[in-house]
Enzyme design. Structure first.
Site, PDB file in Angstrom:
ATOM      1  N   CYS A 200     -50.669  -1.029  28.986  1.00 28.12           N
ATOM      2  CA  CYS A 200     -50.243  -1.240  30.369  1.00 28.12           C
ATOM      3  C   CYS A 200     -50.247   0.082  31.166  1.00 28.12           C
ATOM      4  CB  CYS A 200     -48.906  -1.963  30.409  1.00 28.12           C
ATOM      5  SG  CYS A 200     -48.724  -2.940  31.914  1.00 28.12           S
TER       6      CYS A 200
ATOM      7  N   HIS B 283     -49.480  -6.804  26.943  1.00 31.88           N
ATOM      8  CA  HIS B 283     -48.443  -6.281  26.037  1.00 31.88           C
ATOM      9  C   HIS B 283     -48.549  -6.886  24.640  1.00 31.88           C
ATOM     10  CE1 HIS B 283     -46.118  -3.845  28.851  1.00 31.88           C
ATOM     11  NE2 HIS B 283     -46.643  -4.673  29.752  1.00 31.88           N
TER      12      HIS B 283
ATOM     13  N   GLU C 170     -47.428  -5.668  22.003  1.00 31.50           N
ATOM     14  CA  GLU C 170     -46.214  -5.358  21.221  1.00 31.50           C
ATOM     15  C   GLU C 170     -45.167  -6.453  21.347  1.00 31.50           C
ATOM     16  OE1 GLU C 170     -46.798  -4.213  24.180  1.00 31.50           O
ATOM     17  OE2 GLU C 170     -44.899  -4.463  25.266  1.00 31.50           O
TER      18      GLU C 170
HETATM   19  N1  LIG Z   1     -46.036   0.110  36.675  1.00 32.33           N
HETATM   20  C1  LIG Z   1     -47.398  -0.204  36.342  1.00 32.33           C
HETATM   21  C2  LIG Z   1     -47.503  -0.474  34.863  1.00 32.33           C
HETATM   22  C3  LIG Z   1     -46.885  -1.780  34.455  1.00 32.33           C
HETATM   23  C4  LIG Z   1     -46.269  -1.729  33.079  1.00 32.33           C
HETATM   24  O1  LIG Z   1     -46.550  -0.880  32.264  1.00 32.33           O
HETATM   25  N2  LIG Z   1     -45.341  -2.665  32.843  1.00 32.33           N
HETATM   26  C5  LIG Z   1     -44.560  -2.633  31.662  1.00 32.33           C
HETATM   27  C6  LIG Z   1     -43.199  -3.150  31.881  1.00 32.33           C
HETATM   28  C7  LIG Z   1     -42.226  -2.763  30.816  1.00 32.33           C
HETATM   29  C8  LIG Z   1     -42.716  -2.895  29.385  1.00 32.33           C
HETATM   30  O2  LIG Z   1     -42.799  -4.030  28.876  1.00 32.33           O
HETATM   31  O3  LIG Z   1     -42.989  -1.866  28.764  1.00 32.33           O
HETATM   32  C9  LIG Z   1     -47.911  -1.376  37.152  1.00 32.33           C
HETATM   33  O4  LIG Z   1     -47.102  -2.062  37.788  1.00 32.33           O
HETATM   34  O5  LIG Z   1     -49.131  -1.612  37.143  1.00 32.33           O
END
Ligand SMILES: N[C@@H](CCC(=O)NCCCC(=O)O)C(=O)O
Length: 252
Positions: free
Chosen positions: A115, A221, A223
């Site tokens: 992400c 995600h 994970e």
């Molecule tokens: N802020 C960026 C990246 C989005 C992101 O990494 N979300 C993860 C949320 C929390 C997690 O599950 O680790 C965007 O908005 O593109």
């Protein structure tokens, strides 16, 4: 049972935030659990603006792999040539990850970027981001007020690049249903990365570095409840396998 001393050491970059008025470090447990359950040992990497390059130089030699997690924060736009302010910035994380990634690529250190982590890989490799993805055709961003199980539920399909590294690693699948919790995304993948998966609106959802043993970024995600997904379990197993290989070669 594998001895702890034989397990690869995986650096995980932390996120800086403010909790109840206190400056604080955050690292969601799900990332560490996925690493440890797959056979790695996780070590958290905090940072400090102005010291990114130095921290990268000091820690890289100790690591057998690097995981860049997701985060609610965004990369500052000037990092990829865009203008505007960023309200949800974490400049120390930008600095550290953008120092670590080029070195990880040079050293052939395994890298799994998730992400925000994938967005960092793109920026470090010379690509750019769209700061506000359109949401008409594909729902990229979950409702953050919904219960977590709903936010992280499968949200949309992606097509994997035929014969790509990721498709091969996941056993030859052509498509996957993925969760989706990002507002930003890849605008231009840049000259160094290979697109590994695409959403129905054309947004690139996964990338890899050609000629690297394992440098993969995914916008979703894996994970989250990875045990329930064959693709996510395979991804973490392949990452830790690459970290083992790196460690073995480093010690020769
Ligand atoms: N802020 C960026 C990246 C989005 C992101 O990494 N979300 C993860 C949320 C929390 C997690 O599950 O680790 C965007 O908005 O593109």
């Amino acid at each position: 049972m594998e001895r702890i001393m034989d397990k690869p050491l995986i650096g995980v970059v932390m996120c800086h935030t403010v909790k109840e008025g206190h400056p604080a470090w955050v690292l969601y447990q799900k990332y560490l659990d996925a690493i440890m359950d797959a056979g790695g040992v996780a070590i958290a990497l905090p940072h400090r603006p102005g010291l990114g390059e130095a921290i990268a130089q000091r820690t890289l030699g100790l690591l057998d792999g690097l995981l860049l997690s997701g985060s609610p924060s965004n990369i500052e736009p000037w990092r990829y040539g865009a203008s505007g302010e960023e309200e949800k910035a974490d400049p120390g994380r930008d600095e550290l990850t953008l120092a670590l990634i080029p070195q990880a690529l040079k050293l052939r250190l395994p890298l799994l970027a998730i992400c925000r982590g994938m967005q960092e890989l793109v920026v470090a490799a010379g690509g750019t981001l769209n700061r506000q993805l359109p949401s008409e055709k594909v729902r990229h961003c979950a409702d953050t007020d919904a219960p977590l199980a709903e936010q992280y539920a499968p949200a949309h399909p992606i097509q994997l690049t035929a014969d790509g590294q990721l498709a091969r690693l996941l056993g030859g699948v052509a498509s996957l249903q993925v969760n989706s919790l990002h507002k930003q995304g890849i605008q231009d993948v840049g000259p160094r990365l290979q697109a590994e998966a695409t959403a129905e609106d054309g947004v690139i959802e996964a990338v890899s570095v050609p000629d690297h043993p394992f440098a993969i970024g995914v916008q979703w995600h894996p994970e989250w409840r990875y045990q329930d997904s064959d693709a996510s379990s395979r991804l973490f197993a392949a990452f830790i396998h690459a970290c083992h290989q790196y460690r073995k070669e480093k010690r020769l």
